[in-house]
Structure formats: structure tokens, C-alpha cells
Enzyme design. Structure first.
Site, PDB file in Angstrom:
ATOM      1  N   GLU A  34       0.717  -1.029   0.051  1.00 50.61           N
ATOM      2  CA  GLU A  34      -0.198  -0.064  -0.462  1.00 50.61           C
ATOM      3  C   GLU A  34       1.065   1.017   0.232  1.00 50.61           C
ATOM      4  O   GLU A  34       1.858   1.322   0.557  1.00 50.61           O
ATOM      5  CB  GLU A  34      -1.035  -0.199   1.378  1.00 50.61           C
ATOM      6  CG  GLU A  34      -2.250   0.251   0.926  1.00 50.61           C
ATOM      7  CD  GLU A  34      -3.079  -0.332   0.016  1.00 50.61           C
ATOM      8  OE1 GLU A  34      -3.308   0.021  -0.751  1.00 50.61           O
ATOM      9  OE2 GLU A  34      -3.634  -0.959   0.711  1.00 50.61           O
ATOM     10  N   HIS A  35       0.543   2.256  -0.465  1.00 52.52           N
ATOM     11  CA  HIS A  35       1.113   3.767  -1.374  1.00 52.52           C
ATOM     12  C   HIS A  35       2.370   2.968  -1.544  1.00 52.52           C
ATOM     13  O   HIS A  35       3.332   3.777  -1.015  1.00 52.52           O
ATOM     14  CB  HIS A  35       0.889   4.362   0.390  1.00 52.52           C
ATOM     15  CG  HIS A  35       0.275   4.737   0.747  1.00 52.52           C
ATOM     16  ND1 HIS A  35      -1.014   6.115  -0.438  1.00 52.52           N
ATOM     17  CD2 HIS A  35      -1.130   5.056   1.736  1.00 52.52           C
ATOM     18  CE1 HIS A  35      -2.202   6.310  -0.005  1.00 52.52           C
ATOM     19  NE2 HIS A  35      -2.552   5.441   0.957  1.00 52.52           N
ATOM     20  N   THR A  36       2.982   2.277  -2.111  1.00 54.74           N
ATOM     21  CA  THR A  36       4.271   1.331  -2.971  1.00 54.74           C
ATOM     22  C   THR A  36       4.605   2.171  -4.144  1.00 54.74           C
ATOM     23  O   THR A  36       5.619   2.638  -4.585  1.00 54.74           O
ATOM     24  CB  THR A  36       4.573   0.408  -2.518  1.00 54.74           C
ATOM     25  OG1 THR A  36       3.457  -0.278  -2.717  1.00 54.74           O
ATOM     26  CG2 THR A  36       4.550   0.012  -0.784  1.00 54.74           C
ATOM     27  N   ASP A  37       3.274   2.427  -4.901  1.00 54.53           N
ATOM     28  CA  ASP A  37       3.059   2.628  -6.563  1.00 54.53           C
ATOM     29  C   ASP A  37       3.876   3.727  -6.662  1.00 54.53           C
ATOM     30  O   ASP A  37       4.560   3.479  -8.274  1.00 54.53           O
ATOM     31  CB  ASP A  37       1.567   1.882  -6.897  1.00 54.53           C
ATOM     32  CG  ASP A  37       1.219   2.757  -6.563  1.00 54.53           C
ATOM     33  OD1 ASP A  37       0.244   3.906  -5.364  1.00 54.53           O
ATOM     34  OD2 ASP A  37       0.166   2.593  -7.217  1.00 54.53           O
ATOM     35  N   GLY A 124     -12.158   3.100  -1.651  1.00 58.82           N
ATOM     36  CA  GLY A 124     -11.028   2.668  -1.763  1.00 58.82           C
ATOM     37  C   GLY A 124     -11.176   1.291  -2.929  1.00 58.82           C
ATOM     38  O   GLY A 124      -9.958   0.427  -2.875  1.00 58.82           O
ATOM     39  N   LEU A 125     -11.679   0.740  -3.403  1.00 63.95           N
ATOM     40  CA  LEU A 125     -12.190   0.242  -4.625  1.00 63.95           C
ATOM     41  C   LEU A 125     -11.550   0.062  -5.897  1.00 63.95           C
ATOM     42  O   LEU A 125     -12.463  -0.778  -7.434  1.00 63.95           O
ATOM     43  CB  LEU A 125     -13.563  -0.675  -4.548  1.00 63.95           C
ATOM     44  CG  LEU A 125     -13.461  -1.441  -3.000  1.00 63.95           C
ATOM     45  CD1 LEU A 125     -15.193  -1.964  -3.236  1.00 63.95           C
ATOM     46  CD2 LEU A 125     -12.353  -2.157  -2.376  1.00 63.95           C
ATOM     47  N   SER A 126     -11.580   1.855  -6.119  1.00 62.23           N
ATOM     48  CA  SER A 126     -10.743   2.147  -7.206  1.00 62.23           C
ATOM     49  C   SER A 126     -12.519   2.064  -8.357  1.00 62.23           C
ATOM     50  O   SER A 126     -12.381   1.770  -9.931  1.00 62.23           O
ATOM     51  CB  SER A 126      -9.748   0.574  -8.171  1.00 62.23           C
ATOM     52  OG  SER A 126      -8.787   1.062  -7.688  1.00 62.23           O
ATOM     53  N   ASP A 172      -4.201   0.939  -9.839  1.00 62.20           N
ATOM     54  CA  ASP A 172      -5.776   1.050  -9.803  1.00 62.20           C
ATOM     55  C   ASP A 172      -5.806   0.383 -11.015  1.00 62.20           C
ATOM     56  O   ASP A 172      -6.643  -0.631 -11.429  1.00 62.20           O
ATOM     57  CB  ASP A 172      -6.400   1.398  -9.533  1.00 62.20           C
ATOM     58  CG  ASP A 172      -6.321   2.405  -8.209  1.00 62.20           C
ATOM     59  OD1 ASP A 172      -5.319   1.152  -7.699  1.00 62.20           O
ATOM     60  OD2 ASP A 172      -6.162   3.342  -7.280  1.00 62.20           O
ATOM     61  N   TYR A 221      -4.903  11.482   1.242  1.00 65.46           N
ATOM     62  CA  TYR A 221      -3.828  11.308   0.944  1.00 65.46           C
ATOM     63  C   TYR A 221      -2.813  12.214  -0.438  1.00 65.46           C
ATOM     64  O   TYR A 221      -1.682  11.944  -0.520  1.00 65.46           O
ATOM     65  CB  TYR A 221      -4.708  10.723  -0.889  1.00 65.46           C
ATOM     66  CG  TYR A 221      -3.937   9.797  -1.826  1.00 65.46           C
ATOM     67  CD1 TYR A 221      -3.900   8.265  -1.617  1.00 65.46           C
ATOM     68  CD2 TYR A 221      -3.889  10.426  -3.068  1.00 65.46           C
ATOM     69  CE1 TYR A 221      -3.369   7.408  -2.438  1.00 65.46           C
ATOM     70  CE2 TYR A 221      -2.518   9.873  -3.230  1.00 65.46           C
ATOM     71  CZ  TYR A 221      -2.334   7.725  -3.462  1.00 65.46           C
ATOM     72  OH  TYR A 221      -1.799   6.763  -4.821  1.00 65.46           O
TER      73      TYR A 221
HETATM   74  C1  GLA Z   1      -4.779   4.459  -4.093  1.00 63.84           C
HETATM   75  C2  GLA Z   1      -3.920   5.481  -5.567  1.00 63.84           C
HETATM   76  C3  GLA Z   1      -3.524   4.102  -5.723  1.00 63.84           C
HETATM   77  C4  GLA Z   1      -2.190   3.589  -4.239  1.00 63.84           C
HETATM   78  C5  GLA Z   1      -3.449   3.651  -3.527  1.00 63.84           C
HETATM   79  C6  GLA Z   1      -2.895   3.423  -2.244  1.00 63.84           C
HETATM   80  O1  GLA Z   1      -5.825   3.879  -4.408  1.00 63.84           O
HETATM   81  O2  GLA Z   1      -5.218   5.123  -6.671  1.00 63.84           O
HETATM   82  O3  GLA Z   1      -2.551   4.706  -6.801  1.00 63.84           O
HETATM   83  O4  GLA Z   1      -1.548   4.549  -4.596  1.00 63.84           O
HETATM   84  O5  GLA Z   1      -4.056   4.425  -3.180  1.00 63.84           O
HETATM   85  O6  GLA Z   1      -1.542   2.103  -2.334  1.00 63.84           O
END
Ligand code: GLA
Length: 391
Positions: A34-37, A124-126, A172, A221
Site C-alpha cells: 500500500e502506498h508503494t506504487d 477504496g475499491l477503485s 489501480d 492522500y
Molecule cells: C489509491 C491510489 C493508488 C495507490 C493506493 C494506495 O488507491 O489510486 O494509486 O496509491 O491508493 O496504495
């Protein structure tokens, strides 16, 4: 949980007096990473069976007309005079894809697009990546173009970053476009190379919505990503060979501790340790060690909560309840954070009982009714289209 594709085609035909072609994109849940991308790191998401459907047909007045079935609202733009002008409206996402395609040199002629979806918003499911990718698939078909997965993911991310104004990474859009049913995806967000890994039969992935809404485009964020960027800039300056946080070790970070804020230090520590956890989770998955995988999820939650400061009391409560349940291997917050969902790895036979207990205890503790879903890894938009999907 299928969104009504046939119904959306029918709505489109009635509204726009012509048959359209339908394209669908799923939602996603991230198992770990998480939060690595956005610092070139590692993630391990999978697509889940919610969807956005985009139905498209041509029109000859040079306009982009979007109709949202969910909002029962139509909005129209002149494509020739389209600038980078978000309005803080749902149409920013599909319109931003038209803009991103133009930046890639792909001009689209007039079209009508109907959109319908059942991805929970702010969970948080895009939902936004699902909308972008569905729109991109429809618009590419309308323009008679094909693009590789990497390019589609990048241009949908560009929509998010440069049109909508959210500082998100590529996870995502990439998994929503490129996932394959029955597999989780380990993605290297620097090289965009990925591996599709099997999930052992004896486990289920359970997604639980804390019902606390989060926004990626605004607020925390963006703050976190600024804190990370500041820490990464120090490492880049001080330690030769470090371009992205992905290249750094905890020892590198420790050596630069005095040169960055306490917040940047903690955020970077989360990311560096999280990349290591994803590597280990991959190894655990490959040897079918669901216990270790679950333990890594629990560690990852603590790291997001304490070092990244991106959880909230409701989500922490959901995780605490989950890890007490029989058959639960691991639980953690998933997605951008500050609310939204948890992801839980649970013994298959106990999944239903797990959901019941979680809902009951969460309701008893906080008075909130959580939505919970037992999810299987689903196809992404590319795989759906290749299999004939909803076209
Ligand atoms: C959101 C962002 C992603 C990612 C996550 C955290 O979903 O859209 O790019 O940074 O948060 O992992």
C-alpha cells in the site's frame, strides 16, 4: 454483483436512437503493497467482481455526450474545444480519458456514451479507475485503435493525475485493465512487469467496507504523497544510486533521518518495509503458506496505521475484530486509506461465518452496518474483451 449490461445497452438505444457497443471494467482490492506504487514499488492487487459498463455509439455533431445511468444525468462537450478543465463532477473521469487520448495523439470523433456501475464509491475499491478503464476501452474501439495494456494503464493514470488532479500511482488502472480471473497480480510499478500468482483454494478474500468514505483527489492522500516525495528527494540527494524509494534500504533511510521531517521519515519507513513485505508475501503465496501471508497482512496494517498514519479508528476496529475470528489468517486496510475497506484472508469454509461475526461485532461496537463481500479474483477489462466480454 453483475452490473446490468443488457439493461445499459437498452437504455443507450432508447436515449441515443442507435445500438452501442458495451465494454466493462472491474473494481480491485489490494492484498498487500500500500502506498508503494507512486514511488516505483511493489503491489499485489486483484480485480473483483464489481463493474463499470460503458456503452458507446457514434454521433456526427463533434460532441462528447455522457449519460450516467447511476445519476440519471447527461452532460455534453464540444470535443474540438476540449481543454484541461475538470469540474469536480463524475464526467471528469471519462472526459479526462478523451483528453489523455488526445495527448497520445489519438483524436476521437463525436460519440454518445452511457455509463453504469456498481462499484462502491469512496470505499477504496477503485471506482474511478474502473470508470476510466471502461471509458478508455470504449473510446479506443470507437477510434479504431488498440493500445497495449501498459499504455492504457498509463493514460488512465494520466487522466487521474493531470486531469482530475489526484496524485495517485498506477496500481489501480493497471490491475483493473490487466487482471486475469483466478490470479492475484504482483506488479512492479517501476518496470510495469507483472506476475500472475494463484491464490490457494482453501482461502477466500473477504472485503469489508467500514462505511467511512475516503477521497483520493482531495486532502490527506495528497498530503501523504507530498511527505513521501520530500523524503524521497532527500534520499535522492544524499545517497548516490537512489532515484526512487524503491532503491532505498532502511539503513539508507536511517542515515538521512536528520535531514527530513519526522513525518517524511515515518512515511518512507512504511514504504521501504512494505516493499519487503510484498516480496515475502509473493514467496509465501508460491509455497502456499497462507499463515505467513496473513501475518504479513497484519504487519502491513500496523505499518499503514502507525508509520503512514493512513488508517482511522473504524477501520482499525474492523481489523481488530477480524483477527480474533477463527479461520482468519490476516486483515488489513486496503486502498488509499483514511476509511474505506479492509481486506481479509479467511479459511474458505469459515468465510460466511466470518462475515456474520464481523458485521455483528462491528455493529455492536460502533453502531455501523458494514457491507462485506466474499470475493474471487476476476478478469480485468483486457481479459474480458479478449473473451468476447460484453461487446
Ligand atoms: C489509491 C491510489 C493508488 C495507490 C493506493 C494506495 O488507491 O489510486 O494509486 O496509491 O491508493 O496504495
Amino acid at each position: 454483483m453483475k452490473v446490468d449490461e443488457v439493461g445499459t445497452l437498452r437504455v443507450h438505444r432508447q436515449r441515443f436512437n442507435g445500438d452501442g457497443r458495451a465494454f466493462a471494467a472491474p473494481a480491485r482490492v489490494n492484498l498487500i503493497g500500500e502506498h508503494t506504487d507512486y514511488t516505483g514499488g511493489l503491489v499485489m492487487p486483484m480485480a473483483i467482481d464489481f463493474a463499470t459498463v460503458a456503452v458507446i455509439s457514434s454521433r456526427d455533431d463533434g460532441r462528447a455526450v455522457f449519460y450516467s445511468v447511476n445519476f440519471d444525468e447527461e452532460i455534453s462537450f464540444d470535443i474540438a474545444s476540449l481543454g484541461r478543465s475538470p469540474r469536480g463532477h463524475w464526467s471528469d473521469y471519462p472526459l479526462g480519458v478523451v483528453w489523455s487520448l488526445a495527448q497520445e495523439g489519438i483524436a476521437v470523433s463525436g460519440f454518445s456514451m452511457s455509463l453504469a456501475g456498481n462499484v462502491p464509491v469512496g470505499a477504496g475499491l477503485s471506482s474511478s479507475a474502473s470508470l476510466e478503464v471502461a471509458a478508455a476501452m470504449a473510446l479506443l474501439s470507437h477510434a479504431g485503435k488498440e493500445l497495449p495494456l501498459q499504455t492504457v494503464a498509463k493514460l488512465c493514470r494520466r487522466t487521474e493525475n493531470e486531469f482530475v488532479g489526484a496524485k495517485s500511482g498506477i496500481m489501480d488502472q493497471f490491475v483493473v485493465a490487466g487482471a486475469v480471473a483466478g490470479r492475484v497480480m504482483m506488479l512492479d510499478c517501476r518496470s510495469l512487469e507483472f506476475e500472475l500468482l494463484p491464490l490457494p483454494d482453501e482461502v477466500r478474500v473477504v472485503v469489508c467496507n467500514s462505511m467511512v468514505k475516503h477521497e483520493v483527489a482531495t486532502g490527506e492522500y495528497g498530503e501523504r504523497s507530498d511527505e513521501v516525495e520530500a523524503g524521497q528527494a532527500v534520499l535522492r540527494r544524499e545517497r548516490p544510486g537512489i532515484e526512487l524509494l524503491r532503491d532505498a534500504t532502511l539503513a539508507d533511510l536511517e542515515a538521512c533521518k536528520d535531514k527530513m521531517s519526522a513525518a517524511s521519515f515515518a512515511r518512507c519507513r512504511h514504504i521501504i518495509s512494505e516493499n519487503a513485505r510484498v516480496f515475502e508475501a509473493r514467496a509465501a503465496l508460491l509455497r502456499g503458506d497462507v499463515k505467513r501471508f496473513g501475518a504479513l497482512m497484519i504487519e502491513a496494517h500496523a505499518s499503514v496505521r502507525d508509520d503512514f498514519a493512513a488508517s482511522c479508528p473504524e477501520v482499525d476496529t474492523l481489523v481488530e475484530i477480524a483477527v480474533r475470528q477463527p479461520g482468519c489468517f490476516g486483515a488489513r486496510i486496503t486502498g488509499g486509506g483514511f476509511g474505506g475497506c479492509t481486506v481479509n484472508l479467511v479459511e474458505a469454509e469459515r468465510a460466511e461465518a466470518f462475515v456474520e461475526a464481523l458485521r455483528r461485532e462491528y455493529k455492536a461496537g460502533l453502531g455501523i452496518s458494514a457491507d462485506c463481500f466474499v470475493c474471487a479474483p476476476s478478469d480485468g477489462a483486457f481479459a474480458m474483451a479478449a473473451k468476447g466480454g460484453v461487446q
